[in-house]
Structures are given as C-alpha cells and as structure tokens.
Design an enzyme around this catalytic site. Structure first.
Site, PDB file in Angstrom:
ATOM      1  N   ARG A   1       0.859  -1.188   0.000  1.00  0.00           N
ATOM      2  CA  ARG A   1       0.000   0.000   0.000  1.00  0.00           C
ATOM      3  C   ARG A   1       0.894   1.236   0.000  1.00  0.00           C
ATOM      4  O   ARG A   1       2.077   1.151   0.274  1.00  0.00           O
ATOM      5  CB  ARG A   1      -0.875   0.017   1.257  1.00  0.00           C
ATOM      6  CG  ARG A   1      -1.939  -1.064   1.269  1.00  0.00           C
ATOM      7  CD  ARG A   1      -2.972  -0.747   2.313  1.00  0.00           C
ATOM      8  NE  ARG A   1      -3.963  -1.809   2.436  1.00  0.00           N
ATOM      9  CZ  ARG A   1      -5.030  -1.920   1.662  1.00  0.00           C
ATOM     10  NH1 ARG A   1      -5.247  -1.055   0.695  1.00  0.00           N
ATOM     11  NH2 ARG A   1      -5.887  -2.906   1.846  1.00  0.00           N
TER      12      ARG A   1
ATOM     13  N   GLY B   1      -7.121  -1.895  -6.388  1.00  0.00           N
ATOM     14  CA  GLY B   1      -8.377  -1.212  -6.078  1.00  0.00           C
ATOM     15  C   GLY B   1      -8.273   0.289  -6.254  1.00  0.00           C
ATOM     16  O   GLY B   1      -7.409   0.800  -6.990  1.00  0.00           O
TER      17      GLY B   1
ATOM     18  N   THR C   1     -10.811  -5.712  -5.850  1.00  0.00           N
ATOM     19  CA  THR C   1     -11.082  -5.509  -4.433  1.00  0.00           C
ATOM     20  C   THR C   1     -12.068  -6.563  -4.000  1.00  0.00           C
ATOM     21  O   THR C   1     -13.099  -6.760  -4.648  1.00  0.00           O
ATOM     22  CB  THR C   1     -11.661  -4.115  -4.076  1.00  0.00           C
ATOM     23  OG1 THR C   1     -12.744  -4.292  -3.164  1.00  0.00           O
ATOM     24  CG2 THR C   1     -12.179  -3.365  -5.250  1.00  0.00           C
TER      25      THR C   1
ATOM     26  N   ASP D   1     -13.939  -6.418  -1.690  1.00  0.00           N
ATOM     27  CA  ASP D   1     -15.183  -5.766  -1.229  1.00  0.00           C
ATOM     28  C   ASP D   1     -16.162  -5.492  -2.373  1.00  0.00           C
ATOM     29  O   ASP D   1     -17.299  -5.107  -2.122  1.00  0.00           O
ATOM     30  CB  ASP D   1     -14.853  -4.425  -0.548  1.00  0.00           C
ATOM     31  CG  ASP D   1     -14.087  -4.601   0.742  1.00  0.00           C
ATOM     32  OD1 ASP D   1     -13.966  -5.751   1.195  1.00  0.00           O
ATOM     33  OD2 ASP D   1     -13.617  -3.598   1.307  1.00  0.00           O
TER      34      ASP D   1
ATOM     35  N   TYR E   1      -9.220 -12.592   6.960  1.00  0.00           N
ATOM     36  CA  TYR E   1      -7.986 -12.856   6.201  1.00  0.00           C
ATOM     37  C   TYR E   1      -7.902 -14.301   5.702  1.00  0.00           C
ATOM     38  O   TYR E   1      -7.208 -14.577   4.734  1.00  0.00           O
ATOM     39  CB  TYR E   1      -6.749 -12.507   7.042  1.00  0.00           C
ATOM     40  CG  TYR E   1      -6.584 -11.012   7.206  1.00  0.00           C
ATOM     41  CD1 TYR E   1      -6.073 -10.237   6.174  1.00  0.00           C
ATOM     42  CD2 TYR E   1      -6.978 -10.373   8.369  1.00  0.00           C
ATOM     43  CE1 TYR E   1      -5.941  -8.870   6.297  1.00  0.00           C
ATOM     44  CE2 TYR E   1      -6.860  -8.998   8.511  1.00  0.00           C
ATOM     45  CZ  TYR E   1      -6.340  -8.248   7.473  1.00  0.00           C
ATOM     46  OH  TYR E   1      -6.222  -6.894   7.597  1.00  0.00           O
TER      47      TYR E   1
HETATM   48  O1  F6P Z   1      -8.903  -4.743  -0.125  1.00  0.00           O
HETATM   49  C1  F6P Z   1      -9.985  -4.413   0.665  1.00  0.00           C
HETATM   50  C2  F6P Z   1      -9.777  -4.924   2.082  1.00  0.00           C
HETATM   51  O2  F6P Z   1      -9.693  -6.338   2.077  1.00  0.00           O
HETATM   52  C3  F6P Z   1     -10.853  -4.431   3.021  1.00  0.00           C
HETATM   53  O3  F6P Z   1     -11.969  -5.243   3.095  1.00  0.00           O
HETATM   54  C4  F6P Z   1     -10.113  -4.376   4.330  1.00  0.00           C
HETATM   55  O4  F6P Z   1     -10.645  -3.370   5.154  1.00  0.00           O
HETATM   56  C5  F6P Z   1      -8.727  -4.014   3.943  1.00  0.00           C
HETATM   57  O5  F6P Z   1      -8.556  -4.417   2.622  1.00  0.00           O
HETATM   58  C6  F6P Z   1      -7.676  -4.623   4.846  1.00  0.00           C
HETATM   59  O6  F6P Z   1      -6.429  -4.269   4.357  1.00  0.00           O
HETATM   60  P1  F6P Z   1      -4.997  -4.702   4.925  1.00  0.00           P
HETATM   61  O7  F6P Z   1      -4.497  -5.740   3.982  1.00  0.00           O
HETATM   62  O8  F6P Z   1      -4.164  -3.489   4.814  1.00  0.00           O
HETATM   63  O9  F6P Z   1      -5.181  -5.225   6.305  1.00  0.00           O
END
Ligand code: F6P
Length: 426
Positions: free
Chosen positions: A146, A171, A200, A202, A354
């Site tokens: 990110r 995304g 994504t 989501d 996860y």
């Molecule tokens: O990509 C979207 C997502 O999976 C969301 O549902 C969640 O809030 C976020 O990413 C979690 O991201 P990370 O991998 O930074 O914990």
C-alpha cells in the site's frame, strides 16, 4: 439516436496488423455497451441530455498500436490481497507471450514500491514457466504493498527499462496512482500504455458489475455460516457471530446472507443501526428471536456500526480510514446486554476475514480473471491507456479510470439487493 461513448484515451493510432489469427472475432472501437440497462433510465437520460451513454466494448482489435516484437510489459499488484490475483498475472503473461509474441514481461515486486529504485527491488521475469501453476495459489507471486510513490520516479523507471505497457492490478488507491501516471505519460506524449484491472474483495469499484475474487469470498463464507449455525443450535440460546471484510461496502455480508439463509441478521456499513435505542434497535430484536427460536446467526461487515464504537480511527498507508473491530465490540455488547437481562446466551465468534482473502480463486472467478487479463492485453496492444477493463451487462468494457474512482460502489439501502437480503433473513 445520439450515443456518446465514455472517452478512452490512446497513446497513438492503431496502424499495425495484429498477429492474431484472422478468424478471431475482432471488436471495433465503435462497438458499444449501453450504460443504462433499463429502458426507463435510458429514456430519462435521453430526455434530459439528448444523449445516451455507452462504454467502449473490450476485445481484440484488428489493428494495434504496439509492435509486439518490440514490446516490454510490466505487471504489478497493489493494495490488499484478493483471490484470483495470480490468475490475472498468469492470464496477462500468457496472452502477451503466447498470443501476441511479446518477448519481455516483467513482474514488478510489491506494487508501485517496485518502481521506486531507492527501495532496491529488482524485476521478476515472467514467462510460461514462472507462471505455471500459480493459479492454484492464493495471494500474489509478485507481492503487494500500500502507499504512494512519486510519479516522476516511477516514470523514470518505466523509461529506463523501456517498458511500453504497465498493467496495474488493484483497487481504488492503485487505480488512482495508475491514473496519475497515465496522465503524466499522455502529457509528455510517451508511448507507454497504462491499463488497470480492478481488484477488491469488497466489490466496491464503480462502473463495473463485480470485481474478481468477490464470488470466491462469498463462496468461502458459506460453510462458515453453516458452522456458525451448527454452533448456535448446539447450545441453549446459541449465537453465531461472523465478522467479514467490507470496509465501506457490505457486499460480502449481503451476498453471503442470500447464499446461506441460516443468517438472521446482516449488518453492513451502508445501513446504520442502534444497539438498544429506538424501535428498530438490534439487541431487543435479537432477544425476541432467541426467546422464540433459541438460536441466531449474525453476519457483520467490518465497516458496519463504526459510529457506535468510541475511539480514534487511524489511516492505512493508502489513506483509507481503518475500522475499529465491530465484531469483537458486538460480541462484548451482546454478552453484557443479556447478562443485564438475566438471560443465558452462548456466543461463538468467527473471524474469517484474512482466511478468505488469501485463498485461491474458485472456478467461475478463475474464468473471469482470465477474460479480464486477455481483454487488458488486447486494450494495451491497441494503444489504449488510462482505462480499466470492466464488466457490464455480461460484456467486457473499457472504462476511463477517472470515472471508476470518482466514488465507491455501495449497497443502496432502498435498492433491490438490500430488499432481497431483508426478505431472506428472519
Ligand atoms: O482490499 C480491501 C480490504 O480487504 C478491506 O476489506 C479491508 O478493510 C482491507 O482491505 C484490509 O487491508 P490490509 O491488507 O491493509 O489489512
């Protein structure tokens, strides 16, 4: 009739004959897919603006811009993981190499970070051997990250490495960065095509029906709901509480509720709820159900009920507001409420967030990933840029990135999906 296509930019005119077999069903740049799918919507748009909008249809073009023999392509994955990332990487690599005969395909490690020379990552060479079997693995063989990198530094890397086409799988944040990069490239009149493949879990990207990995996520949530139901039925006044992903949009929770009717309560970010206050408060309703049926299953999306939780919300590296844990919060509040009411409950908490995100794509998602990948390559070869490959009315489309990142796709609380969820749960 005046049909206006959402404009797709090009790095240059397509003049070269494609190496694809002439029996290929080529798609012309004039082929369109209507944006308004319902006649009423189209009529209204026409009455108000004198036009009807349409997407450019995706697919192989008879004439292309890049000479495949001289092409170098780059692929990156950025943002959170999602089932199907490896399928898309494999699909792009194989379409470039086997269908178009592109000699060099670089995998760029850890998203945009891989384009920043200061971070010291080298490219991963992608070919039929390195992508063999990767569709069976969850995650991404390229790694992801990110956060933003300087457009200038990334562009210098692309130029230094002679990359002509960059495929950005990601995304909202990833697509935003891809758009900035593409804009800069167009401004400098460089021959580098930037194509987004929306990702994504989501399913919250606008102007497209669904994102890859979403169906797999719903599929994987299904057995968890059954297990939660079994646990709930296995104890007096049992409650199965499942916490799923859905930062701003509750599509996983909503579709999972439709897929498995053991769900009795579905809580999503788009629909506010109160715990004890007001006629529609959640806990008294749960109490009524337990008195009646002695078991209940609740599915809650991570972004739901954030206004109920005290405390600061941090931001992640992409600038997204992080959610406080609504699952754990609800678990504690449910326990406390029933204790106060001298009513024994047995609550079992499931957090598959996860566990679901890192799995491999199931079959129909794998098909979707491959077709997205093929269409992304066709678009890049034709010299299209600053666009993503979308899916609309069962057809693959070209969508200007800028349109897809304007807002997030959310459940409409007054729309058909939410009405169906409400009708299905008791
Ligand atoms: O990509 C979207 C997502 O999976 C969301 O549902 C969640 O809030 C976020 O990413 C979690 O991201 P990370 O991998 O930074 O914990």
């Amino acid at each position: 009739m005046n049909i206006e296509t959402f404009p797709i930019r090009k790095v240059g005119p397509a003049k070269i004959k494609t190496p694809l077999d002439l029996r290929t069903p080529f798609v012309s740049d004039q082929a369109q897919v209507f944006y308004d799918r319902e006649a009423d919507g189209a009529k209204k748009e026409f009455q108000e603006t004198g036009k009807i909008h349409a997407f450019e249809k995706a697919g192989p073009r008879e004439k292309i811009f890049f000479d495949p023999n001289w092409c170098k392509a780059g692929i990156l994955t950025a943002g959170g993981l999602c089932p199907g990332l490896n399928n898309v990487i494999k699909g792009i690599t194989e379409t470039l190499k086997k269908i178009y005969g592109v000699p060099v395909v670089y995998g760029i490690p850890y998203g945009y970070a891989g384009l920043n020379p200061e971070l010291g990552y080298g490219p991963i060479m992608l070919d039929e051997n390195t992508v063999d079997g990767i569709h069976e693995q969850g995650g991404t063989i390229l790694g992801s990250s990110r956060g933003s990198q300087s457009t200038e530094a990334m562009l210098e890397t692309l130029m230094r490495m002679d990359i002509n086409m960059l495929f950005c799988i990601g995304g909202d944040g990833t697509l935003r960065a891809a758009h900035e990069l593409a804009q800069e490239i167009l401004k400098r009149e460089l021959n580098i095509s930037v194509i987004g493949i929306p990702k994504t879990i989501d399913n919250d990207i606008c102007m497209i029906d669904k994102t890859f990995g979403f169906e797999t996520a719903v599929h994987a949530t299904n057995p968890m709901i059954t297990v939660a139901h079994n646990e709930a039925k296995g104890a007096p006044n049992g409650i199965g509480l499942i916490h799923v992903m859905g930062r701003d949009s509750g599509f996983i929770a909503a579709y999972s509720s439709l897929a498995n009717p053991h769900v009795n309560y579905c809580l999503v970010p788009e629909v506010k709820f109160s715990l004890e206050d007001g006629p529609d408060a959640f806990l008294p309703k749960l109490y009524d159900r337990l008195k009646r049926r002695h078991h209940a299953v609740i599915i809650v999306a991570e972004g739901a009920g954030q206004d109920l939780i005290q405390g600061e919300r941090q931001k992640d590296a992409s600038g997204n507001l992080l959610n406080n844990n609504i699952g754990m919060f609800l678990k504690d509040r449910i326990k406390e409420y029933f204790k106060r009411n001298n009513f024994e409950v047995n609550i079992k908490y499931f957090d598959p967030t996860y566990l679901i995100r890192g799995i491999a794509a199931e079959a129909s998602d794998s098909v979707f990933c491959l077709l997205l990948a093929q269409n992304a390559v066709h678009a890049a070869m034709a010299g299209k840029t600053d666009m993503l490959v979308g899916h609309w009315s069962d057809t693959f489309t070209h969508v200007p990135i800028e349109m897809a990142i304007r807002e997030r796709k959310k459940i409409n609380p007054r729309g058909t999906l939410w009405r169906c969820v409400q009708m299905n749960i008791r």
